[in-house]
Scaffold this motif. Structure first.
Motif, short mmCIF file in Angstrom:
data_model
loop_
_atom_site.label_atom_id
_atom_site.label_comp_id
_atom_site.label_asym_id
_atom_site.label_seq_id
_atom_site.Cartn_x
_atom_site.Cartn_y
_atom_site.Cartn_z
N CYS A 6 15.11 4.54 -13.48
CA CYS A 6 14.72 4.22 -14.85
C CYS A 6 13.44 5.00 -15.16
O CYS A 6 12.52 5.03 -14.35
N THR A 8 11.10 4.32 -17.19
CA THR A 8 9.95 3.48 -17.45
C THR A 8 9.41 2.77 -16.21
O THR A 8 8.22 2.83 -15.93
N CYS A 9 10.28 2.11 -15.47
CA CYS A 9 9.77 1.34 -14.33
C CYS A 9 9.97 2.06 -12.99
O CYS A 9 9.54 1.57 -11.96
N CYS A 16 16.63 -2.11 -12.65
CA CYS A 16 15.57 -1.92 -13.65
C CYS A 16 15.02 -3.27 -14.10
O CYS A 16 15.76 -4.21 -14.35
N ILE A 17 13.68 -3.36 -14.18
CA ILE A 17 13.08 -4.65 -14.52
C ILE A 17 12.50 -4.66 -15.94
O ILE A 17 11.86 -5.62 -16.35
N CYS A 18 12.74 -3.57 -16.67
CA CYS A 18 12.13 -3.45 -18.00
C CYS A 18 12.47 -4.62 -18.93
O CYS A 18 11.63 -5.06 -19.71
#
Ligand SMILES: [Zn+2]
Length: 218
Positions: A6, A8-9, A16-18
Protein backbone atom coordinates in the motif's frame (compact mmCIF):
# COMPACT_ATOMS: atom_id res chain seq x y z
CA UNK A 1 1.62 -14.28 -3.63
CA UNK A 2 1.49 -10.61 -4.50
CA UNK A 3 3.82 -8.42 -2.48
CA UNK A 4 2.34 -5.15 -3.65
CA UNK A 5 2.57 -2.64 -0.85
CA UNK A 6 0.00 0.00 0.00
CA UNK A 7 1.41 3.42 -0.91
CA UNK A 8 0.22 4.96 2.31
CA UNK A 9 0.93 2.49 5.09
CA UNK A 10 3.67 0.51 3.32
CA UNK A 11 2.05 -2.78 4.25
CA UNK A 12 0.99 -5.57 1.91
CA UNK A 13 -2.30 -4.52 0.35
CA UNK A 14 -4.10 -7.46 1.88
CA UNK A 15 -3.06 -6.26 5.32
CA UNK A 16 -3.45 -2.54 4.64
CA UNK A 17 -4.48 -0.71 7.80
CA UNK A 18 -5.44 2.61 6.23
CA UNK A 19 -9.16 1.97 6.70
CA UNK A 20 -8.61 1.84 10.46
CA UNK A 21 -6.82 5.11 10.90
CA UNK A 22 -8.58 8.18 12.24
CA UNK A 23 -7.33 11.74 11.92
CA UNK A 24 -6.75 13.18 15.37
CA UNK A 25 -5.13 16.48 16.16
CA UNK A 26 -3.44 15.70 19.45
CA UNK A 27 -2.35 18.69 21.53
CA UNK A 28 0.39 16.84 23.30
CA UNK A 29 3.21 15.55 21.19
CA UNK A 30 3.88 11.80 21.33
CA UNK A 31 7.22 10.06 20.94
CA UNK A 32 7.17 6.28 20.65
CA UNK A 33 10.41 4.52 21.42
CA UNK A 34 10.12 1.25 19.62
CA UNK A 35 12.23 -1.77 20.39
CA UNK A 36 13.91 -3.05 17.17
CA UNK A 37 12.23 -6.45 17.58
CA UNK A 38 8.82 -4.76 17.39
CA UNK A 39 9.51 -3.30 13.95
CA UNK A 40 9.21 -6.68 12.28
CA UNK A 41 5.98 -7.46 14.11
CA UNK A 42 3.41 -7.37 11.38
CA UNK A 43 0.49 -6.19 13.50
CA UNK A 44 1.13 -2.53 12.78
CA UNK A 45 -0.31 -1.14 16.00
CA UNK A 46 2.23 1.64 16.20
CA UNK A 47 1.86 2.33 12.49
CA UNK A 48 -1.84 2.81 13.12
CA UNK A 49 -1.19 5.12 16.06
CA UNK A 50 1.41 7.18 14.22
CA UNK A 51 -0.79 7.41 11.15
CA UNK A 52 -3.76 8.60 13.20
CA UNK A 53 -2.10 11.15 15.45
CA UNK A 54 -1.02 14.36 13.83
CA UNK A 55 1.92 14.75 16.20
CA UNK A 56 3.60 11.42 16.74
CA UNK A 57 7.13 10.30 16.10
CA UNK A 58 8.55 6.82 16.25
CA UNK A 59 12.20 6.27 17.10
CA UNK A 60 13.55 2.74 16.86
CA UNK A 61 16.24 1.65 19.26
CA UNK A 62 17.08 -0.07 22.51
CA UNK A 63 19.31 2.43 24.29
CA UNK A 64 18.56 6.12 23.82
CA UNK A 65 21.27 7.99 25.69
CA UNK A 66 23.21 8.51 22.48
CA UNK A 67 20.27 8.75 20.14
CA UNK A 68 20.70 12.21 18.64
CA UNK A 69 17.14 12.70 17.55
CA UNK A 70 15.74 11.59 20.88
CA UNK A 71 18.08 13.90 22.77
CA UNK A 72 16.94 16.77 20.59
CA UNK A 73 13.33 16.04 21.50
CA UNK A 74 14.34 15.96 25.16
CA UNK A 75 15.79 19.45 24.81
CA UNK A 76 12.72 20.87 23.16
CA UNK A 77 10.05 19.33 25.32
CA UNK A 78 9.17 18.67 28.88
CA UNK A 79 8.86 14.93 28.53
CA UNK A 80 6.92 12.57 30.74
CA UNK A 81 7.34 8.83 30.44
CA UNK A 82 4.32 6.58 30.44
CA UNK A 83 5.81 3.69 32.34
CA UNK A 84 4.62 1.85 35.44
CA UNK A 85 7.98 2.05 37.20
CA UNK A 86 8.61 2.40 40.92
CA UNK A 87 8.47 6.17 40.77
CA UNK A 88 5.38 6.34 38.58
CA UNK A 89 2.69 8.77 39.64
CA UNK A 90 -0.86 7.89 38.75
CA UNK A 91 -2.47 10.42 36.46
CA UNK A 92 -4.88 12.32 38.66
CA UNK A 93 -6.52 15.61 37.92
CA UNK A 94 -4.06 17.36 40.25
CA UNK A 95 -1.07 15.89 38.50
CA UNK A 96 -2.49 16.83 35.11
CA UNK A 97 -3.04 20.40 36.32
CA UNK A 98 0.57 20.56 37.51
CA UNK A 99 1.92 19.20 34.24
CA UNK A 100 -0.26 21.30 31.98
CA UNK A 101 0.45 24.48 33.92
CA UNK A 102 4.02 24.14 32.79
CA UNK A 103 2.71 23.48 29.32
CA UNK A 104 0.60 26.64 29.28
CA UNK A 105 3.48 28.69 30.59
CA UNK A 106 5.44 27.34 27.69
CA UNK A 107 2.83 28.69 25.30
CA UNK A 108 3.00 32.12 26.89
CA UNK A 109 6.72 32.46 27.13
CA UNK A 110 8.36 30.72 24.27
CA UNK A 111 11.51 32.68 24.94
CA UNK A 112 11.81 31.33 28.44
CA UNK A 113 13.75 28.12 28.07
CA UNK A 114 12.59 26.95 31.48
CA UNK A 115 9.10 26.27 30.16
CA UNK A 116 8.69 23.69 27.49
CA UNK A 117 5.64 22.09 25.94
CA UNK A 118 4.65 18.67 27.21
CA UNK A 119 5.56 15.53 25.36
CA UNK A 120 4.44 12.00 26.13
CA UNK A 121 7.08 9.31 25.73
CA UNK A 122 5.98 5.69 25.45
CA UNK A 123 7.95 2.47 25.13
CA UNK A 124 6.77 -0.05 22.60
CA UNK A 125 7.85 -3.59 23.28
CA UNK A 126 7.01 -6.52 25.50
CA UNK A 127 7.28 -5.84 29.24
CA UNK A 128 10.71 -7.39 29.26
CA UNK A 129 11.93 -5.33 26.31
CA UNK A 130 10.44 -2.13 27.69
CA UNK A 131 12.18 -2.77 31.00
CA UNK A 132 15.44 -3.33 29.18
CA UNK A 133 15.05 -0.10 27.22
CA UNK A 134 14.35 1.72 30.46
CA UNK A 135 17.34 0.22 32.28
CA UNK A 136 19.70 0.92 29.38
CA UNK A 137 18.81 4.61 29.15
CA UNK A 138 19.76 7.04 31.91
CA UNK A 139 17.83 9.72 30.05
CA UNK A 140 14.63 7.72 30.38
CA UNK A 141 15.22 6.97 34.04
CA UNK A 142 15.45 10.67 34.79
CA UNK A 143 12.09 11.51 33.29
CA UNK A 144 9.02 11.87 35.47
CA UNK A 145 7.02 8.66 35.20
CA UNK A 146 3.29 8.52 34.91
CA UNK A 147 0.88 5.61 34.84
CA UNK A 148 -2.80 5.27 34.14
CA UNK A 149 -5.41 5.02 36.88
CA UNK A 150 -6.56 1.48 37.58
CA UNK A 151 -9.89 1.64 35.76
CA UNK A 152 -8.11 2.54 32.53
CA UNK A 153 -5.03 0.39 33.03
CA UNK A 154 -7.28 -2.67 33.15
CA UNK A 155 -9.38 -1.68 30.18
CA UNK A 156 -7.32 -3.54 27.58
CA UNK A 157 -9.21 -5.15 24.78
CA UNK A 158 -6.11 -6.25 23.05
CA UNK A 159 -5.92 -9.93 22.40
CA UNK A 160 -3.60 -10.45 19.48
CA UNK A 161 -0.57 -11.11 21.55
CA UNK A 162 -0.21 -12.93 24.82
CA UNK A 163 0.18 -10.44 27.60
CA UNK A 164 2.58 -11.17 30.39
CA UNK A 165 0.78 -9.20 33.03
CA UNK A 166 -2.82 -8.60 33.81
CA UNK A 167 -3.19 -4.90 33.25
CA UNK A 168 -1.20 -4.73 30.06
CA UNK A 169 -2.70 -2.42 27.51
CA UNK A 170 -1.42 -2.18 23.99
CA UNK A 171 0.79 0.86 23.36
CA UNK A 172 -1.99 2.36 21.28
CA UNK A 173 -4.61 2.06 23.99
CA UNK A 174 -2.29 3.29 26.73
CA UNK A 175 -1.31 6.31 24.62
CA UNK A 176 -4.92 7.20 23.84
CA UNK A 177 -5.97 7.06 27.48
CA UNK A 178 -2.94 8.99 28.68
CA UNK A 179 -3.50 11.71 26.06
CA UNK A 180 -7.20 11.90 26.86
CA UNK A 181 -6.38 12.45 30.54
CA UNK A 182 -3.52 14.86 29.93
CA UNK A 183 -5.64 16.94 27.57
CA UNK A 184 -8.79 16.79 29.67
CA UNK A 185 -9.78 19.91 31.54
CA UNK A 186 -12.94 20.03 33.63
CA UNK A 187 -14.09 16.77 32.05
CA UNK A 188 -11.24 14.76 33.60
CA UNK A 189 -13.62 12.56 35.61
CA UNK A 190 -15.63 11.73 32.50
CA UNK A 191 -12.73 9.94 30.85
CA UNK A 192 -13.41 6.22 31.03
CA UNK A 193 -12.50 3.11 29.07
CA UNK A 194 -15.29 3.83 26.60
CA UNK A 195 -15.20 7.63 26.78
CA UNK A 196 -11.76 8.78 25.83
CA UNK A 197 -12.84 12.03 24.19
CA UNK A 198 -11.41 12.63 20.75
CA UNK A 199 -9.36 9.45 21.07
CA UNK A 200 -12.40 7.22 21.35
CA UNK A 201 -12.90 6.88 17.57
CA UNK A 202 -9.36 5.49 17.28
CA UNK A 203 -9.96 3.06 20.16
CA UNK A 204 -13.12 1.89 18.43
CA UNK A 205 -11.30 1.42 15.16
CA UNK A 206 -8.57 -0.41 17.04
CA UNK A 207 -11.08 -3.02 18.12
CA UNK A 208 -12.11 -3.53 14.53
CA UNK A 209 -8.42 -3.62 13.62
CA UNK A 210 -7.85 -6.45 16.11
CA UNK A 211 -10.69 -8.43 14.60
CA UNK A 212 -9.15 -7.84 11.20
CA UNK A 213 -5.78 -9.13 12.44
CA UNK A 214 -7.37 -12.21 13.94
CA UNK A 215 -8.95 -12.98 10.58
CA UNK A 216 -5.44 -13.74 9.27
CA UNK A 217 -5.02 -16.52 11.77
CA UNK A 218 -5.66 -20.07 10.67
ZN1 LIG B 1 -2.59 1.18 3.59
Amino acid sequence: MSRTLCFTCQRPQKACICAFSVEIKNNIHVVVLQHPSEVSQTKGTITLLAKSLQFCQVIVGESFDDEAYFLKVMEQYQAVLLYPGEKAQTLTQNLVVQLTKLDQNAEKSRVNAKFKPLCLVILDGTWKKAYRMFMLSQTLQQLPQICLPEHLANAGKYHIRKVAKKNALSSLEASCYALALLEAASDFDDISADQAGKYQPLLNKFQAFNQFQLSFRP
